[in-house]
Design an enzyme around this catalytic site. Structure first.
Site, PDB file in Angstrom:
ATOM      1  CG  ASP A 366      -2.263   0.713   0.943  1.00 21.83           C
ATOM      2  OD1 ASP A 366      -2.242   1.946   1.071  1.00 21.83           O
ATOM      3  OD2 ASP A 366      -3.282   0.085   0.605  1.00 21.83           O
ATOM      4  CD1 TRP A 477      -7.490   5.466  -9.376  1.00 23.67           C
ATOM      5  CD2 TRP A 477      -6.037   4.606 -10.840  1.00 23.67           C
ATOM      6  NE1 TRP A 477      -7.188   6.447 -10.292  1.00 23.67           N
ATOM      7  CE2 TRP A 477      -6.303   5.942 -11.209  1.00 23.67           C
ATOM      8  CE3 TRP A 477      -5.153   3.857 -11.618  1.00 23.67           C
ATOM      9  CZ2 TRP A 477      -5.729   6.535 -12.331  1.00 23.67           C
ATOM     10  CZ3 TRP A 477      -4.578   4.452 -12.736  1.00 23.67           C
ATOM     11  CH2 TRP A 477      -4.862   5.785 -13.078  1.00 23.67           C
ATOM     12  CG  ASP A 478      -6.690   5.599  -2.191  1.00 20.66           C
ATOM     13  OD1 ASP A 478      -7.840   6.053  -2.216  1.00 20.66           O
ATOM     14  OD2 ASP A 478      -6.116   5.237  -1.147  1.00 20.66           O
ATOM     15  CG  MET A 479      -9.569  10.420  -6.364  1.00 17.75           C
ATOM     16  SD  MET A 479     -11.048  11.176  -5.719  1.00 17.75           S
ATOM     17  CE  MET A 479     -11.363  12.398  -6.943  1.00 17.75           C
ATOM     18  CG  ASN A 480      -6.793   8.832  -0.091  1.00 15.03           C
ATOM     19  OD1 ASN A 480      -7.809   8.241   0.241  1.00 15.03           O
ATOM     20  ND2 ASN A 480      -5.627   8.226  -0.215  1.00 15.03           N
ATOM     21  CB  CYS A 526      -9.399   2.903  -3.178  1.00 14.52           C
ATOM     22  SG  CYS A 526      -9.223   3.354  -1.437  1.00 14.52           S
ATOM     23  N   GLY A 528     -10.490   7.188  -0.410  1.00 13.90           N
ATOM     24  CA  GLY A 528     -10.624   7.299   1.042  1.00 13.90           C
ATOM     25  C   GLY A 528     -11.617   6.253   1.517  1.00 13.90           C
ATOM     26  CG  ASP A 534     -19.141   5.868  -9.338  1.00 13.87           C
ATOM     27  OD1 ASP A 534     -18.732   5.440 -10.435  1.00 13.87           O
ATOM     28  OD2 ASP A 534     -18.500   6.723  -8.668  1.00 13.87           O
ATOM     29  CG  ASP A 548     -10.166   4.356   4.352  1.00 14.63           C
ATOM     30  OD1 ASP A 548      -9.823   3.438   3.593  1.00 14.63           O
ATOM     31  OD2 ASP A 548      -9.771   5.527   4.241  1.00 14.63           O
ATOM     32  CD  GLU A 614      -5.096 -14.081  16.979  1.00  9.44           C
ATOM     33  OE1 GLU A 614      -5.918 -13.258  17.404  1.00  9.44           O
ATOM     34  OE2 GLU A 614      -3.860 -13.854  16.920  1.00  9.44           O
TER      35      GLU A 614
HETATM   36  C1  GLA Z   1      -6.788   5.699   1.751  1.00 11.19           C
HETATM   37  C2  GLA Z   1      -7.249   4.277   1.521  1.00 11.19           C
HETATM   38  C3  GLA Z   1      -6.577   3.363   2.509  1.00 11.19           C
HETATM   39  C4  GLA Z   1      -5.081   3.466   2.355  1.00 11.19           C
HETATM   40  C5  GLA Z   1      -4.644   4.915   2.513  1.00 11.19           C
HETATM   41  C6  GLA Z   1      -3.179   5.067   2.181  1.00 11.19           C
HETATM   42  O1  GLA Z   1      -7.246   6.173   2.965  1.00 11.19           O
HETATM   43  O2  GLA Z   1      -8.640   4.196   1.602  1.00 11.19           O
HETATM   44  O3  GLA Z   1      -7.003   2.041   2.330  1.00 11.19           O
HETATM   45  O4  GLA Z   1      -4.713   2.976   1.095  1.00 11.19           O
HETATM   46  O5  GLA Z   1      -5.374   5.784   1.678  1.00 11.19           O
HETATM   47  O6  GLA Z   1      -2.752   6.372   2.291  1.00 11.19           O
END
Ligand code: GLA
Length: 743
Positions: A366, A477-480, A526, A528, A534, A548, A614
């Protein structure tokens, strides 16, 4: 015939397996909406309308002397502003003379085989012989503005799609101020609206309230479809529940600003308008230019479950694409909650080694792997590995992980840039920002203007290089952050209303190029967590990180809400450590496994911190998932409990499409002393079949399990769970079949 034109009555009828949609070109050349709902025996539904003189009711009449005819009272297919319909409009224009009128009259229609597509935008597709297209052309005689309404009719899937193309066939520029995809008038019935609202870490919570004379607006102006609202709404009969009652699902395949407006007019007729949000939107159309709206997907069905099943199937088979759309997805372990930014190669390899020993198939690195990314203040934009953390670069790391027998996946956030990055130092103007203002930071980052070709090209090259030089099999592929300061350096001042939509077209264009060039990569969306969950994104990424919030109890609510419109296979879901990092709550591994397995399954913890017990349990979970995944990902999903009732337990069920097997999941959320027995009635089984319950070996008929139900054993302790695996063993003996079931 799924599309039929009756020329004697000027009727256009669209038919799906369980619904009918009917329109009429009326005597004055307007396109009226007559009916959408349960099949009504091939009837011309225009008898539903009765007109009388409303000349005094404030509704101008559009047809000369005929005082019984008014656009303000007539159900219509696509409504315009300024010409006598005072309800919510679908299209708004500014003509070159400053007037804001567009009066749309029917010109022609055409029926085509197959499903239309929309240039540059995601859309439901036809896998061959599944769909027909109807195109209806409307025109404003004064300006020459043409609106083409597109209808995609998927008979067997019970789906009708709608989109509009607006073409300036006049000689002067026209400015579009609103261009919706859908207008649906429902002149009968008593309706509720269900929307899916939320926040970061609690996305898509159903909210149900009556449609009223005050128009309700469900929208996002955040530049993404958002955590706070979702471009999916359901309008249902006031009495409707999971199994009964008229329900209409409406989903916009779009990932940017959207708006759904729903309300009753002065006479109680419902109108729902849905499309790109008109807030901050403007689009200039020079003569000859056209604008395509995104697509709205419509489904009518009896009961909310039926609506969910229609959308689940459609998204899996006719929206998601690529090699992974229906394929098994590898069980993954993601490094984020295991180590956040605090790692080097040795630590990553240690986590990976432990993961491999658990049976993990894909290791995902990540955030934090690229240059100067020690925290979230720097680095976004510079997509090369941090050589201090990885002295051999990424290729060496990937090779070591591959040698362990696992695939390798990586996190990226290409749409963003930190001010502390080489990219920003070289191209400060590439970020969205208004002249003379310091742009707002969100998570210390700015948003790149994806509407610019050079930005897209840079990102394409950076990503393609990363994917080519490393054996990458999965990309998160994130976008925060949301978009603020939406001002594009490549739009003139008068065209800044285009910047938001150009951004969305840009991200779609970039993803199209990359997914086409790297078809073997499993892309996960992704934002945040689930801030851009969508149908638009699902066209490029067959799964999206759902939230998250990895707390299993909270996730039950999030995944339950998401399931109204989206399939389980689209929801990225991981088992994380306890105490949970978002809520501090501790729940047993069994609950965390059950919840994560009701999605695109994985883990997000440091396996080195697990006890031997576990680890054994996780190995068993992975084996269980391999055994059940077809049933879970491809079966029919049933919500057995309503979260709004706040019961002390939650239950959901999967049933294979042939009804041969089923899995019931039940989680006790609140244990009580001397509690009432938990009794659940199952759904979707074959009433005439006998099912063996694998957990206790008993055999019970489908009818008994559905109509009588199943009484759970006494469940105590911390968040206890119960699972029932059912396997059809035989048909019920003939003499025991109830006459009603035979029928
Ligand atoms: C976002 C994503 C998390 C993680 C962080 C990393 O918050 O939703 O899963 O990848 O960014 O910065």
């Amino acid at each position: 015939m799924s599309i039929c034109y009756d020329s004697s009555e000027s009727l256009l009828t669209l038919e799906t397996a369980s619904s009918v949609y009917q329109m009429k070109i009326d005597a004055y050349g307007y396109l009226e909406h007559l009916y959408y709902g349960r099949p009504a025996g091939g009837t011309d539904m225009s008898y539903l309308q009765r007109r009388y003189d409303r000349g005094f009711s404030g509704s101008p009449y559009a047809a000369g002397e005929d005082r019984t005819f008014s656009l303000d009272t007539m159900p219509q297919e696509y409504t315009s502003f300024g010409v006598g319909d005072f309800r919510t409009h679908s299209i708004g224009v500014i003509n070159s003379d400053g007037s804001r009128c567009a009066e749309l009259h029917y010109v022609s229609h055409e029926i085509r085989e197959g499903k239309y597509s929309i240039p540059g935008l995601p859309a439901v597709y036809d896998n061959g012989g599944e769909a027909k297209t109807l195109v209806i052309t409307l025109r404003d005689a004064v300006t020459g503005l043409v609106v083409r309404l597109y209808y995609g009719v998927f008979h067997d899937l019970d789906v009708i799609t709608r989109a509009a193309e607006i073409v300036n066939e006049g000689t002067e520029e026209v400015i579009l101020e609103k261009a919706s995809s859908l207008c649906l008038d429902i002149p009968f019935g008593t309706w509720d609206l269900i929307c899916f609202t939320g926040r970061h870490c609690m996305e898509r919570q159903p909210e149900r309230r009556p449609l009223s004379h005050s128009v309700q607006v469900i929208s996002s102006e955040r530049g993404m479809s958002s955590h706070q609202q979702n471009p999916f709404v359901i309008v249902c009969d006031r009495q409707a529940n999971e199994d009964h009652g008229d329900c209409y699902g409406m989903m916009l395949a779009y990932s940017g600003n959207f708006k759904a407006e729903a309300g009753l007019d002065q006479f109680g007729s419902a109108r729902i308008v849905m499309g790109i949000s008109d807030t901050y939107f403007q689009w200039h159309l020079a003569p000859g230019e056209s604008f395509c709206t995104p697509e709205t997907i419509l489904a009518y069905g009896e009961g909310l479950t039926r609506i969910s099943h229609i959308f689940h199937r459609l998204i899996r088979h006719n929206i998601c694409r690529g090699e992974y759309k229906l394929a098994h997805r590898p069980v993954l372990l993601n490094s984020w909650e295991a180590s956040y930014f605090d790692f080097d190669e040795n630590r990553i390899l240690a986590i990976a080694k432990e993961a491999e020993e658990l049976g993990i198939e894909l290791f995902v690195l990540d955030d934090g792997w690229f240059r100067r990314r020690r925290d979230d203040n720097a680095g976004l934009g510079d997509w090369t590995a941090d050589m201090e953390k990885f002295p051999g670069g990424l290729p060496a790391l990937v090779e070591k992980i591959n040698r362990m027998g696992m695939k390798f996946g990586i996190w990226v956030e290409p749409e963003m840039v930190n001010e502390d990055s080489d990219l920003y130092r070289a191209h400060p103007d590439w970020a969205l920002k208004a002249p003379g203002r310091s742009p707002m930071l969100g998570r210390n980052q700015l948003v790149l203007d994806l509407g610019r070709e050079e930005v897209r090209d840079y990102l394409y090259d950076a990503m393609a290089k990363l994917f080519r030089e490393n054996n990458i099999q999965y990309v998160k592929w994130d976008m925060n952050r949301s978009l603020s300061d939406v001002y594009s350096a490549v739009c003139t001042p008068s065209r800044q209303g285009e910047a938001g939509h150009r951004y969305v077209l840009g991200i779609y264009g970039l993803l199209e190029r990359l997914t086409e060039e790297f078809p073997h990569i499993l892309f996960e969306g992704c934002a945040g967590g689930g801030g851009r969950f969508d149908a638009g994104m699902l066209y490029y990424t067959p799964q999206i990180w759902c939230s998250d919030d990895t707390d299993a109890v909270e996730r039950i609510a999030i995944q339950n809400g998401t399931s109204f419109g989206y399939p389980v296979s689209a929801m990225g879901s991981h088992v994380s450590a306890v105490p949970n990092h978002q809520t501090g709550r501790s729940t047993p591994l069994a609950l965390r496994g059950m919840v994560a397995m009701s999605g695109a399954f994985g883990y997000e913890l440091d396996p080195g911190k697990l006890t031997e017990e576990e680890k054994q349990e996780i190995r068993a979970q992975i084996r269980e998932f391999h055994r059940d995944q077809d049933l879970i990902l491809d079966g029919l999903y049933y919500r057995l409990t309503d979260m709004a009732e706040q019961l002390p337990y939650a239950a959901w069920q999967f049933v294979s499409k042939d009804r041969g097997s089923s899995l019931l999941n039940l989680a006790v959320l609140h244990v009580q002393a001397n509690a009432p027995l938990i009794h659940v009635r199952l759904k979707g089984l074959d009433p005439q079949a006998v099912y063996r319950i694998e957990e206790d070996g008993s055999c019970i008929t489908g009818a008994a399990l559905m109509y009588g139900g199943y009484t759970m054993p006494i469940l105590t302790g911390d968040y206890p769970v119960f699972r029932l695996h059912l396997v059809r063993v035989c048909e019920m003996p003939k003499e025991k079949v109830q006459p009603e079931e035979e029928a």
